[in-house]
Design an enzyme around this catalytic site. Structure first.
Site, PDB file in Angstrom:
ATOM      1  N   ASP A 154       0.862  -1.181   0.000  1.00 45.82           N
ATOM      2  CA  ASP A 154       0.000   0.000   0.000  1.00 45.82           C
ATOM      3  C   ASP A 154       0.896   1.228   0.000  1.00 45.82           C
ATOM      4  OD1 ASP A 154      -2.609   1.358   0.311  1.00 45.82           O
ATOM      5  OD2 ASP A 154      -1.746   2.000   2.221  1.00 45.82           O
ATOM      6  N   ASP A 206      -3.325   1.772   6.803  1.00 42.10           N
ATOM      7  CA  ASP A 206      -2.375   1.375   5.757  1.00 42.10           C
ATOM      8  C   ASP A 206      -2.057  -0.122   5.797  1.00 42.10           C
ATOM      9  OD1 ASP A 206      -2.271   4.013   4.927  1.00 42.10           O
ATOM     10  OD2 ASP A 206      -0.638   4.489   6.311  1.00 42.10           O
ATOM     11  N   GLU A 247      -1.516  -1.163  -5.723  1.00 39.49           N
ATOM     12  CA  GLU A 247      -2.719  -0.458  -6.166  1.00 39.49           C
ATOM     13  C   GLU A 247      -2.438   0.179  -7.529  1.00 39.49           C
ATOM     14  OE1 GLU A 247      -3.611   2.849  -3.522  1.00 39.49           O
ATOM     15  OE2 GLU A 247      -1.802   2.463  -2.394  1.00 39.49           O
TER      16      GLU A 247
END
Ligand code: ZN
Length: 359
Positions: free
Chosen positions: A177, A347, A265
């Site tokens: 992340d 996170d 991501e």
């Protein structure tokens, strides 16, 4: 695999003279050997085997330059000449002209006689020459080609054999992340969670850069001081960009060394926005560079990258039970899952949810 890296060189006047000699000698030996090959062919229809060493007695100035420069000129000639033998219709190879041909010579790394050391490159026969290394590389230097362009700028193109071949298969998987206060938060399939901080020195350097930029904007246009300040800003800027790349290279090397499947991501304008607003350091350029490096290193090492769908709710879902309870504003860093009661760090939770896509 082999890769070339090109950098600007800043030779001293003396070193320029030496380079000019090397360019000249490489061109000279090429032409000399070609001319004898052509004569020999016309007489015998055979291919003449000649070497640079044969010419050193008659042309002692050849001894003053790097003998590998001559050996490489010979190799280039042999390649071109063999082409002619394969297909005579292409004609003899062309002679190199001082004005039309590129001023360059190539030399090889033999036992560390070429290496990079704080802003300089060591070259055979002349020692250290200043260079501007805007990016680093990993691997072993095979050879270098030194060249000069039409406007008198010098460059070195370094051919590097990358040690990063395909790596051994590993079972490890990791979810990444991209964070706000930390650069990235990773969770692997062993449950190991790591926060990769933005380097502190980088943060400080960026603060100094901002200060220098402000001071620049206050200076009068066209003034002497303005130019000085502009130079300072450019220097700081470059230094930071190098440091940032260095940090990213180390991180992406480690991640691709250790993991077979890597989930990240997808960078969208939405999460770039949140970055711009909140991230103190590194900037979105850092994220793009990070993903770029991850992708090419994964490719080199035979690793798989999975990019989560842009709408994958990695920060809305409980990584323990899968419960979704809607959007969370950015200031909410942790919460308790209303369904299973798990305590969730924003996170870390997102990196776990990304990891889940690898399974
Ligand atoms: Zn839950």
């Amino acid at each position: 695999m082999l890769k070339a890296y090109k950098y600007r060189l800043y030779p001293t006047e003396q070193q320029k003279d030496y380079f000019a000699n090397c360019f000249g000698c490489a061109r000279f030996i090429y032409n000399q050997m070609l001319s004898e090959k052509i004569d020999h062919y016309k007489e015998t229809k055979q291919m003449l085997q000649n070497t640079p060493a044969q010419y050193k007695k008659e042309f002692p100035f050849l001894k003053e330059v790097d003998s590998l420069a001559l050996a490489n000129a010979q190799q280039n000639l042999e390649r071109a000449y063999k082409n002619f033998f394969r297909d005579k219709s292409v004609g003899f190879p062309k002679f190199k002209s001082k004005h039309k041909s590129k001023a360059s010579y190539t030399t090889n790394n033999q036992g560390g006689n070429i290496r990079l050391e704080d802003g300089k490159i060591k070259l055979p026969k002349i020692g250290f020459v200043k260079l501007k290394q805007h990016r680093t590389f990993e691997g072993v230097i095979k050879s270098c080609t030194i060249s000069m362009n039409k406007s008198g700028k010098y460059f070195v193109s370094i051919l590097v054999k990358s040690e990063e071949g395909k790596m051994e298969f590993t079972k490890r998987k990791i979810g990444i992340d991209l964070g706000l206060s930390d650069f990235a938060i990773t969770t692997n399939d062993l449950g190991e969670v790591k926060k990769h901080e933005n380097p502190k020195h980088l943060y400080k350097a960026e603060k100094r850069l901002k200060k220098a930029q402000r001071s620049l904007s206050r200076k009068q246009k066209g003034g002497k001081n303005r130019n000085k300040a502009r130079l300072q800003v450019a220097k700081k800027h470059e230094k930071i960009s190098n440091q940032r790349k260095d940090f990213l290279h180390k991180l992406t090397k480690k991640i691709t060394d250790e993991n077979q499947v890597i989930v990240i991501e997808t960078l969208s304008s939405k999460n770039l926005m949140k970055n711009r607003k909140l991230a103190k350091s590194i900037g979105d350029a850092g994220w793009h560079e990070f993903v770029r490096q991850l992708e090419y290193k994964a490719e080199q090492k035979g690793r798989t990258i999975i990019k989560a769908d842009r709408f994958y709710p990695s920060s809305q879902m409980c990584s323990a039970c899968g419960h979704r309870d809607g959007k969370k504003p950015l200031h909410i860093r942790q919460w308790e899952c209303p369904h299973c009661g798990e305590h969730l760090d924003r996170d870390i939770n997102a990196s776990k949810n990304l990891l889940a896509l690898a399974k």
